[in-house]
Motif scaffolding. Structure first.
Motif, PDB file in Angstrom:
ATOM      1  N   ALA A   1       0.841  -1.205   0.000  1.00  0.00           N
ATOM      2  CA  ALA A   1       0.000   0.000   0.000  1.00  0.00           C
ATOM      3  C   ALA A   1       0.874   1.252   0.000  1.00  0.00           C
ATOM      4  O   ALA A   1       0.572   2.237  -0.698  1.00  0.00           O
ATOM      5  CB  ALA A   1      -0.920  -0.008   1.215  1.00  0.00           C
ATOM      6  N   LEU A   2       1.969   1.224   0.771  1.00  0.00           N
ATOM      7  CA  LEU A   2       2.894   2.357   0.783  1.00  0.00           C
ATOM      8  C   LEU A   2       3.594   2.509  -0.557  1.00  0.00           C
ATOM      9  O   LEU A   2       3.845   3.637  -1.024  1.00  0.00           O
ATOM     10  CB  LEU A   2       3.918   2.183   1.907  1.00  0.00           C
ATOM     11  CG  LEU A   2       3.367   2.279   3.336  1.00  0.00           C
ATOM     12  CD1 LEU A   2       4.437   1.906   4.344  1.00  0.00           C
ATOM     13  CD2 LEU A   2       2.830   3.678   3.626  1.00  0.00           C
ATOM     14  N   GLU A   3       3.939   1.385  -1.184  1.00  0.00           N
ATOM     15  CA  GLU A   3       4.541   1.442  -2.521  1.00  0.00           C
ATOM     16  C   GLU A   3       3.575   2.100  -3.511  1.00  0.00           C
ATOM     17  O   GLU A   3       3.969   2.954  -4.318  1.00  0.00           O
ATOM     18  CB  GLU A   3       4.892   0.031  -2.996  1.00  0.00           C
ATOM     19  CG  GLU A   3       6.032  -0.624  -2.258  1.00  0.00           C
ATOM     20  CD  GLU A   3       7.394  -0.245  -2.825  1.00  0.00           C
ATOM     21  OE1 GLU A   3       7.457   0.299  -3.940  1.00  0.00           O
ATOM     22  OE2 GLU A   3       8.385  -0.503  -2.131  1.00  0.00           O
ATOM     23  N   ASP A   4       2.303   1.694  -3.454  1.00  0.00           N
ATOM     24  CA  ASP A   4       1.296   2.309  -4.318  1.00  0.00           C
ATOM     25  C   ASP A   4       1.254   3.817  -4.098  1.00  0.00           C
ATOM     26  O   ASP A   4       1.227   4.607  -5.051  1.00  0.00           O
ATOM     27  CB  ASP A   4      -0.089   1.724  -4.029  1.00  0.00           C
ATOM     28  CG  ASP A   4      -0.248   0.295  -4.497  1.00  0.00           C
ATOM     29  OD1 ASP A   4       0.613  -0.198  -5.248  1.00  0.00           O
ATOM     30  OD2 ASP A   4      -1.250  -0.336  -4.105  1.00  0.00           O
ATOM     31  N   ALA A   5       1.215   4.211  -2.819  1.00  0.00           N
ATOM     32  CA  ALA A   5       1.111   5.634  -2.493  1.00  0.00           C
ATOM     33  C   ALA A   5       2.329   6.399  -2.979  1.00  0.00           C
ATOM     34  O   ALA A   5       2.210   7.532  -3.482  1.00  0.00           O
ATOM     35  CB  ALA A   5       0.941   5.812  -0.984  1.00  0.00           C
TER      36      ALA A   5
ATOM     37  N   LEU B   1      -2.813   8.102 -13.953  1.00  0.00           N
ATOM     38  CA  LEU B   1      -3.293   6.942 -13.209  1.00  0.00           C
ATOM     39  C   LEU B   1      -2.980   5.652 -13.969  1.00  0.00           C
ATOM     40  O   LEU B   1      -2.635   4.634 -13.367  1.00  0.00           O
ATOM     41  CB  LEU B   1      -4.798   7.048 -12.958  1.00  0.00           C
ATOM     42  CG  LEU B   1      -5.281   8.220 -12.100  1.00  0.00           C
ATOM     43  CD1 LEU B   1      -6.785   8.108 -11.866  1.00  0.00           C
ATOM     44  CD2 LEU B   1      -4.537   8.291 -10.780  1.00  0.00           C
ATOM     45  N   LYS B   2      -3.083   5.700 -15.263  1.00  0.00           N
ATOM     46  CA  LYS B   2      -2.774   4.521 -16.073  1.00  0.00           C
ATOM     47  C   LYS B   2      -1.287   4.186 -15.985  1.00  0.00           C
ATOM     48  O   LYS B   2      -0.902   3.013 -15.911  1.00  0.00           O
ATOM     49  CB  LYS B   2      -3.191   4.769 -17.526  1.00  0.00           C
ATOM     50  CG  LYS B   2      -3.148   3.529 -18.399  1.00  0.00           C
ATOM     51  CD  LYS B   2      -3.736   3.812 -19.764  1.00  0.00           C
ATOM     52  CE  LYS B   2      -3.742   2.553 -20.628  1.00  0.00           C
ATOM     53  NZ  LYS B   2      -4.343   2.812 -21.964  1.00  0.00           N
ATOM     54  N   ARG B   3      -0.435   5.208 -15.967  1.00  0.00           N
ATOM     55  CA  ARG B   3       1.001   4.983 -15.813  1.00  0.00           C
ATOM     56  C   ARG B   3       1.314   4.362 -14.465  1.00  0.00           C
ATOM     57  O   ARG B   3       2.172   3.488 -14.344  1.00  0.00           O
ATOM     58  CB  ARG B   3       1.766   6.304 -15.965  1.00  0.00           C
ATOM     59  CG  ARG B   3       2.008   6.734 -17.409  1.00  0.00           C
ATOM     60  CD  ARG B   3       2.727   8.067 -17.443  1.00  0.00           C
ATOM     61  NE  ARG B   3       4.002   8.025 -16.727  1.00  0.00           N
ATOM     62  CZ  ARG B   3       4.679   9.108 -16.358  1.00  0.00           C
ATOM     63  NH1 ARG B   3       4.181  10.324 -16.620  1.00  0.00           N
ATOM     64  NH2 ARG B   3       5.835   9.000 -15.743  1.00  0.00           N
ATOM     65  N   TYR B   4       0.634   4.834 -13.435  1.00  0.00           N
ATOM     66  CA  TYR B   4       0.817   4.263 -12.092  1.00  0.00           C
ATOM     67  C   TYR B   4       0.570   2.759 -12.110  1.00  0.00           C
ATOM     68  O   TYR B   4       1.369   1.966 -11.576  1.00  0.00           O
ATOM     69  CB  TYR B   4      -0.118   4.965 -11.102  1.00  0.00           C
ATOM     70  CG  TYR B   4      -0.627   4.095  -9.986  1.00  0.00           C
ATOM     71  CD1 TYR B   4       0.187   3.746  -8.908  1.00  0.00           C
ATOM     72  CD2 TYR B   4      -1.948   3.616 -10.006  1.00  0.00           C
ATOM     73  CE1 TYR B   4      -0.294   2.932  -7.889  1.00  0.00           C
ATOM     74  CE2 TYR B   4      -2.427   2.813  -8.987  1.00  0.00           C
ATOM     75  CZ  TYR B   4      -1.603   2.472  -7.934  1.00  0.00           C
ATOM     76  OH  TYR B   4      -2.082   1.672  -6.929  1.00  0.00           O
TER      77      TYR B   4
ATOM     78  N   ARG C   1       3.301  -0.377 -11.370  1.00  0.00           N
ATOM     79  CA  ARG C   1       3.144  -1.243 -10.208  1.00  0.00           C
ATOM     80  C   ARG C   1       2.838  -2.706 -10.563  1.00  0.00           C
ATOM     81  O   ARG C   1       3.168  -3.617  -9.792  1.00  0.00           O
ATOM     82  CB  ARG C   1       2.018  -0.697  -9.313  1.00  0.00           C
ATOM     83  CG  ARG C   1       2.358   0.584  -8.616  1.00  0.00           C
ATOM     84  CD  ARG C   1       3.423   0.386  -7.554  1.00  0.00           C
ATOM     85  NE  ARG C   1       2.905  -0.431  -6.459  1.00  0.00           N
ATOM     86  CZ  ARG C   1       3.580  -1.430  -5.897  1.00  0.00           C
ATOM     87  NH1 ARG C   1       4.801  -1.739  -6.309  1.00  0.00           N
ATOM     88  NH2 ARG C   1       3.042  -2.117  -4.897  1.00  0.00           N
ATOM     89  N   LYS C   2       2.223  -2.955 -11.683  1.00  0.00           N
ATOM     90  CA  LYS C   2       1.769  -4.313 -11.999  1.00  0.00           C
ATOM     91  C   LYS C   2       2.869  -5.371 -11.967  1.00  0.00           C
ATOM     92  O   LYS C   2       2.658  -6.458 -11.410  1.00  0.00           O
ATOM     93  CB  LYS C   2       1.075  -4.323 -13.367  1.00  0.00           C
ATOM     94  CG  LYS C   2      -0.358  -3.821 -13.341  1.00  0.00           C
ATOM     95  CD  LYS C   2      -0.942  -3.862 -14.743  1.00  0.00           C
ATOM     96  CE  LYS C   2      -2.346  -3.295 -14.780  1.00  0.00           C
ATOM     97  NZ  LYS C   2      -2.902  -3.306 -16.151  1.00  0.00           N
TER      98      LYS C   2
END
Length: 279
Positions: A187-191, A208-211, A215-216
């Motif tokens: 969750a911290l990595e996502d943030a 948002l799509k780049r995010y 992460r995938k």
């Protein structure tokens, strides 16, 4: 998402009919995520067949005054012990679990008698008898009211993490069992990734799509390990690989966290570039 182009906005509509409008909507509402259901349909995370029985207890042993985590495993299940300060110990016992069970199973091979009242604390003492120090000392002081239940759940990270100006983060996107100890970390990595991208200029939907694209790969790697770790055969394979490949040391484990971490991967890349530039 309402509107198009520069006029597009994310809209959250609540049960009482009120609406909140913003530039983006981030679904950080856990593995029962309402945002996830809106985006992907009603496909809840599935029980894995394991559960954690956990709590926090004052225990006067050296472990509670230190900074080490102890973990033990065997046919009965797994035990993790975390000092949390002020003489308190967070403890977690992992056992097989069937949906609806309210107490842990007892000693291996014992079948509960029909109609007999089960004691969570007594069952843990019976099941984990013989585990090394300080497990026996802990089991002596645990009472039924101390024992909480956390069923393990997991869902495959979706191919699509969002739509338009709406996106998922944390357990809403990729819940994994606690055995891999990566729930909060991820969750911290996502943030970290998402906040960095949203500071850039550009179309929020594209950011948002780049995010999600960034992460995938990390989440796919974690999902494969989590899937293996949450069953006996896969766990044995992972432990064998760690032993043969000399990956069990704290240093090796810290290095291997890069496979699941955009932050550590970027930090390592920056250090390599710095070393190259100063050579």
């Amino acid at each position: 998402t309402r509107g198009t182009g520069d006029q597009a906005r994310a809209v959250a509509t609540f049960a009482d009919g009120t609406e909140v409008v913003g530039d983006v909507l981030i679904g950080a509402d856990g593995h029962r995520s309402a945002v996830r259901r809106h985006l992907l349909g009603d496909h809840p995370a599935a029980h894995t067949g394991w559960a954690t029985w956990h709590g926090v207890t004052a225990l006067p042993v050296p472990l509670t005054s230190g900074h080490e985590v102890n973990a033990f495993g065997g046919p009965a299940g797994w035990v993790a012990l975390h000092p949390v300060g002020e003489g308190l110990l967070f403890w977690a016992f992992e056992t097989p679990w069937t949906d609806g069970e309210l107490v842990p199973p007892g000693a291996l091979g014992d079948e509960p008698e029909p109609g007999r009242t089960q004691s969570a604390a007594a069952n843990l003492r019976a099941r984990f008898a013989g585990f090394p120090h300080p497990v026996p000392e802990l089991l002596e002081v645990i009472e039924d009211q101390d024992v909480g239940l956390f069923p393990h759940v997991m869902h495959r990270a979706p191919r699509r993490w969002g739509e338009g100006r709406v996106v998922l983060v944390g357990d809403a996107a990729h819940v994994v069992p606690p055995r891999v100890a990566q729930g909060v970390n991820q969750a911290l990595e996502d943030a970290w990734v998402l906040s960095g991208l949203l500071r850039e200029s550009g179309d929020p939907a594209a950011l948002l799509k780049r995010y999600a694209t960034v992460r995938k790969p990390k989440i796919r790697a974690l999902w494969m390990v989590a899937k293996m770790a949450d069953n006996d055969f896969g766990g044995k394979v992972l432990r064998t690989v760690a032993k043969v490949g000399r990956q069990a040391s704290p240093r090796a484990q810290k290095r291997n966290f890069r496979y699941f971490s955009n932050y550590l991967s970027q930090k390592s890349k920056n250090m390599r570039e710095l070393a190259r530039d100063t050579a």
